[in-house]
Write an enzyme that holds these catalytic residues in place. Structure first.
Site, mmCIF file in Angstrom:
data_model
loop_
_atom_site.group_PDB
_atom_site.id
_atom_site.type_symbol
_atom_site.label_atom_id
_atom_site.label_comp_id
_atom_site.label_asym_id
_atom_site.label_seq_id
_atom_site.Cartn_x
_atom_site.Cartn_y
_atom_site.Cartn_z
ATOM 1 N N GLU A 162 0.834 -1.205 0.000
ATOM 2 C CA GLU A 162 0.000 0.000 0.000
ATOM 3 C C GLU A 162 0.865 1.250 0.000
ATOM 4 O OE1 GLU A 162 0.860 1.521 2.907
ATOM 5 O OE2 GLU A 162 1.804 -0.354 3.515
ATOM 6 N N GLU A 304 4.582 -0.610 1.497
ATOM 7 C CA GLU A 304 4.789 -0.843 0.059
ATOM 8 C C GLU A 304 4.818 -2.319 -0.308
ATOM 9 O OE1 GLU A 304 8.371 1.009 -1.347
ATOM 10 O OE2 GLU A 304 7.883 2.973 -0.492
#
Length: 337
Positions: A162, A304
């Site tokens: 994310e 991430e």
């Protein structure tokens, strides 16, 4: 998910114990191998490919100063992902994973890039200190979009990451409403807040939490406090589990999405592999609540999907132990006396 026969776990344990090694000598790798077998429904799954999907979205609560970085960074990092310059890109190249980047709801105009997957629900959520972050229809659309992306992925193993300024705030509020753990034990420095910034973040989140009942069901918690990227991850995790594929759960924010997913569909638990223990304080609370053992503990807190990517080689090795390692019988090696 495929129903497992009653003797399935015993068969996998016997397979592991019959490999050319002392009993239990591979430690948690053996436990991981058993979980991979349970996730796939196969006693010896061959897992050769992995894909990371990064969901990016913005959060209305960022307007209250809960992050050390401006909201524009979400968009800037999406472009960085697309240009291959982020830590997730570097790690993915090293471990041989592919990467997709999804606009789940980045603020501003839609990003025009041929490799970006456009699934934006809206240009960011609303400010959850003042009102629900999203409507029920928006939550459902986000979860369905995540599920469709997972279903359309051809990799053996799925990772979800994310990007979204203020998404540690959203994850903290979702976890708080699902677990009842005090916000003070969940809220960390996120992108690197100083002491005054951390105090402000906690005060804003306490005010947001006061809008609703102390405990909420998963769907309501996602709508009231979640982000579009968190809801998409939850939907993607459920779809990955239903397709009998292991899902590598990254850090704090991804684990908050996993918690919501499991409250909706507890059977998905057997597919979720917790990749690492984040340095974000709320992650320890989530892992404890889920009785989850993380593969790695490297003091990371980036997000991430970076932790999930680094766990992929260990996951692949555990799978290869089941498929490629000789048994005492096949190798002609004497077993224990």
């Amino acid at each position: 998910m495929t129903d497992l026969p009653p003797d399935f776990e015993g068969a996998v344990r016997a397979l592991i114990d019959g490999k050319t090694k002392p009993l239990g000598a591979l430690g948690q790798v053996e436990a991981l191998a058993l979980q991979l077998a349970r996730a796939t429904g196969e006693t010896a799954p061959r897992l050769d490919s992995c894909e990371l999907t990064i969901f990016a979205a913005d959060h209305g609560i960022a307007a209250d100063g809960v992050s050390a970085y401006p909201q524009d960074v979400t968009r800037q990092m999406v472009l960085n992902f697309l240009h291959g310059g982020a830590a997730a890109n570097v790690f993915a190249r090293i471990v041989g994973a592919s990467v997709r980047v999804v606009d789940a709801g980045v603020a501003g105009e839609p990003i025009d890039h041929p490799e970006l997957v456009p699934r934006r629900i809206a240009p960011g959520t609303r400010n959850s200190r003042l009102e629900p972050a999203m409507t029920g229809a928006e939550r459902d659309e986000a979860m369905q979009a995540g599920a469709a992306l997972a279903q359309g992925c051809g990799a053996d193993v799925l990772c979800f990451g994310e990007m979204g300024i203020a998404n540690t705030s959203a994850a903290s509020l979702v976890a708080h409403k699902l677990l009842g753990v005090p916000l003070a034990e969940l809220v960390g420095r996120g992108t690197g807040l100083d002491d005054s910034g951390l105090a402000r973040k906690r005060a804003v989140l306490e005010a947001a939490a006061a809008r609703t009942a102390p405990r909420l069901d998963a769907g309501t918690a996602l709508a009231e406090y979640g982000g579009f990227e968190i809801a998409m991850m939850a939907g993607a995790m459920l779809a990955g589990a239903r397709s009998n594929r292991p899902v590598l759960v990254d850090g704090f924010i991804a684990t908050a999405a996993a918690l919501a997913a499991l409250r909706i569909e507890p059977a998905a638990e057997r597919a979720l592999v917790y990749a690492h223990r984040s340095a974000e304080p709320g992650h320890a609370q989530l892992l404890a609540a889920l009785d989850a053992w993380p593969v790695l503990d490297l003091g990371m807190r980036l997000g991430e999907g970076t932790g999930a990517l680094l766990a992929w080689p260990v996951v692949r090795a555990a799978s290869a132990m089941l498929t490629d390692m000789a048994s005492f019988e096949s190798a002609g090696v004497s077993g224990p006396g």
